[in-house]
Design an enzyme around this catalytic site. Structure first.
Site, PDB file in Angstrom:
ATOM      1  N   ASP A 165       1.388  -0.083   5.645  1.00 35.35           N
ATOM      2  CA  ASP A 165       0.642   1.096   6.085  1.00 35.35           C
ATOM      3  C   ASP A 165      -0.756   0.939   5.499  1.00 35.35           C
ATOM      4  OD1 ASP A 165       0.460   3.610   7.434  1.00 35.35           O
ATOM      5  OD2 ASP A 165       0.449   4.572   5.487  1.00 35.35           O
ATOM      6  N   CYS A 189       0.871  -1.200   0.000  1.00 38.73           N
ATOM      7  CA  CYS A 189       0.000   0.000   0.000  1.00 38.73           C
ATOM      8  C   CYS A 189       0.895   1.234   0.000  1.00 38.73           C
ATOM      9  CB  CYS A 189      -0.939   0.010   1.197  1.00 38.73           C
ATOM     10  SG  CYS A 189      -1.910  -1.507   1.398  1.00 38.73           S
ATOM     11  N   GLY A 193       4.381   7.350  -1.749  1.00 39.15           N
ATOM     12  CA  GLY A 193       5.794   7.040  -1.887  1.00 39.15           C
ATOM     13  C   GLY A 193       6.724   7.625  -0.846  1.00 39.15           C
ATOM     14  N   CYS A 236      -3.247   5.609   9.925  1.00 37.75           N
ATOM     15  CA  CYS A 236      -3.477   6.954  10.476  1.00 37.75           C
ATOM     16  C   CYS A 236      -4.870   7.085  11.067  1.00 37.75           C
ATOM     17  CB  CYS A 236      -3.232   8.028   9.427  1.00 37.75           C
ATOM     18  SG  CYS A 236      -4.221   7.857   7.918  1.00 37.75           S
TER      19      CYS A 236
END
Length: 459
Positions: free
Chosen positions: A333, A270, A274, A386
């Site tokens: 992530d 994922c 970048g 997050c």
């Protein structure tokens, strides 16, 4: 002038009402009201509505300056929405009828300008009244709009004081925060979202030097935080040279948890856009970046090209990805509700709900279980996202550890993170919240809410 039908009395030809030029600023407020309604009613992500190429037509029709004002109005409105709605309701003798939803958003946008933005009260009032008059559904309420908003302007300070204790978050999410962190912490987190996020940079090297060049400060994460500035990011020194990239301080933490990756085969799952991929490359890893979206892979490649870095990039469904050789280290992530990013994305709490959080938590667990099958014995995987909701972080890891005998948690040492010790949990996992990381005056405090844990594949 033309003659009347009897050929005698002249009269002035009238222009259709719709052909009159709009009052300056009216199109901005109309666009803001429409987009706010789409976000709240249809759960449309704000970034999509404000996309310069594919966004809301009313937004795309504006010039750059007007678009900036629309963004400011919407971000402010969404940050304070429960308080604004309470302020409007307190000035109404009775609730607006169900058929007046469009009027509700006209009042909400105008109230946001009066209460929280540096917009002249008379401009906010006049343009809201004009909006009401231009809409056949709302025309009969034009006098009400005028009266309510003028009173709001007169009683602004009293109203602000009366709504100050109302949480700026939706009730459902604040209650989840309160359950997870306690009332005081939940209140602090909610208050922190009222301020826009800082601009943080991850630098290839010499953070102290770049902080001096760009009028910034060095953060405990090793990144650089900029002071407020006018201009564009690409205009800053070092952008064209690929010396740094924009990345919130919290988002830079997961990739750093691996330490030195020299000689190791690393997967960034994922991976787009970048930033973390770049960190893994700079840590010495031979990196394979995996992303399901072909368009996001293009963006990742473009970002790496600007930074002068290279990685193998693969566009595929992660759940079906089977590499020829297993990896020494994996960063996952995972897709999440993004509830830790409300300082920069205040629409998140209005476009997501409890059901989506639970659905995403299930997806994260499936992705993590598959990612573990791609890891060599004694290899390490960092799982992060997050979200502020423990169901998308701590609970996922707990379920994995409960039924997977060949995986163990690797505790993170607080002493290795001076300035962020408070973000290391008793179990040795990272849990940042937006109210953490206080910095000197002149710089925005806070960072995104992030969760990260390290797992090792027991040989």
């Amino acid at each position: 002038m033309v003659l009347s039908s009897d050929g005698k009395k002249p009269f002035r030809q009238q222009k259709p009402a719709g052909s009159r030029p709009a009052k300056p600023g009216l199109q901005v407020r109309a666009a803001a009201s429409k987009i706010l309604a789409a976000v709240v009613e249809r759960k449309l992500p704000l970034d999509g509505a404000l996309d310069n190429e594919h966004g809301n037509p009313a937004y795309k029709a504006l010039n750059d300056g007007d678009r900036a004002l629309v963004r400011a109005i919407l971000n402010t409105t969404l940050r304070h929405l429960p308080r604004i709605e309470a302020a409007v309701s307190s000035l109404l003798d009775s609730p607006l009828p169900e058929g007046a939803r469009a009027l509700h958003y006209v009042l909400t946008v105008a109230a946001a300008q009066i209460l929280y933005l540096d917009v002249p009260d008379h401009a906010a009032v006049d343009l809201a009244v004009e909006q009401a008059n231009n809409d056949p559904r709302s025309r009969r309420f034009a006098k009400l709009v005028n009266a309510v908003l003028r009173r709001m302007g007169r009683e602004k300070q009293e109203i602000l004081a009366s709504i100050a204790t109302i949480s700026p978050m939706p009730t459902w999410f604040f209650e989840r925060l309160e359950t997870a962190y306690g009332k005081d912490a939940a209140t602090a987190i909610a208050g922190s979202q009222l301020q826009p996020a800082a601009i943080d940079l991850t630098v290839k090297s010499d953070p102290k030097g770049w902080a001096e060049r760009l009028n910034g400060i060095v953060l405990p994460t090793g990144g650089v935080r900029l002071a407020a500035f006018e201009g564009s990011i690409p205009s800053l020194e070092g952008f064209d040279d690929g010396a740094w990239w924009v990345q919130d301080a919290a988002a830079s933490i997961p990739a750093q948890l691996f330490g030195d990756l020299t000689g190791k085969r690393v997967a960034d799952l994922c991976a787009a856009p970048g930033g973390k991929t770049a960190q893994l490359i700079l840590a010495g890893g031979t990196v394979t970046a995996v992303e399901q979206s072909a368009n996001r892979i293009k963006r990742l490649r473009s970002n790496l090209e600007r930074l002068g870095l290279s990685a193998e990039t693969i566009a595929t469904d992660l759940t079906k990805y089977e590499p020829v050789e297993l990896f020494d280290a994996i960063l996952l992530d995972a897709p999440c509700s993004s509830t830790g990013t409300t300082r920069r994305h205040p629409d998140v709490l209005w476009t997501k709900g409890p059901e989506e959080i639970e659905k995403l938590a299930g997806l994260q667990e499936r992705l993590l279980r598959h990612a573990l099958t791609l890891l060599k014995p004694d290899g390490h995987i960092v799982f992060s996202n997050c979200s502020l909701d423990p169901s998308e972080g701590e609970a996922v890891i707990a379920r994995i550890l409960a039924d997977t005998s060949d995986v163990e948690r690797v505790a993170i040492e607080p002493s290795r993170w001076p300035g962020l010790e408070m973000a290391i949990t008793e179990l040795g996992e990272f849990r940042t919240t937006p109210d953490m990381l206080h910095v000197p005056a002149g710089f925005a405090s806070g960072l995104d809410g992030f969760y990260a844990a390290i797992l090792r594949h027991v040989a």
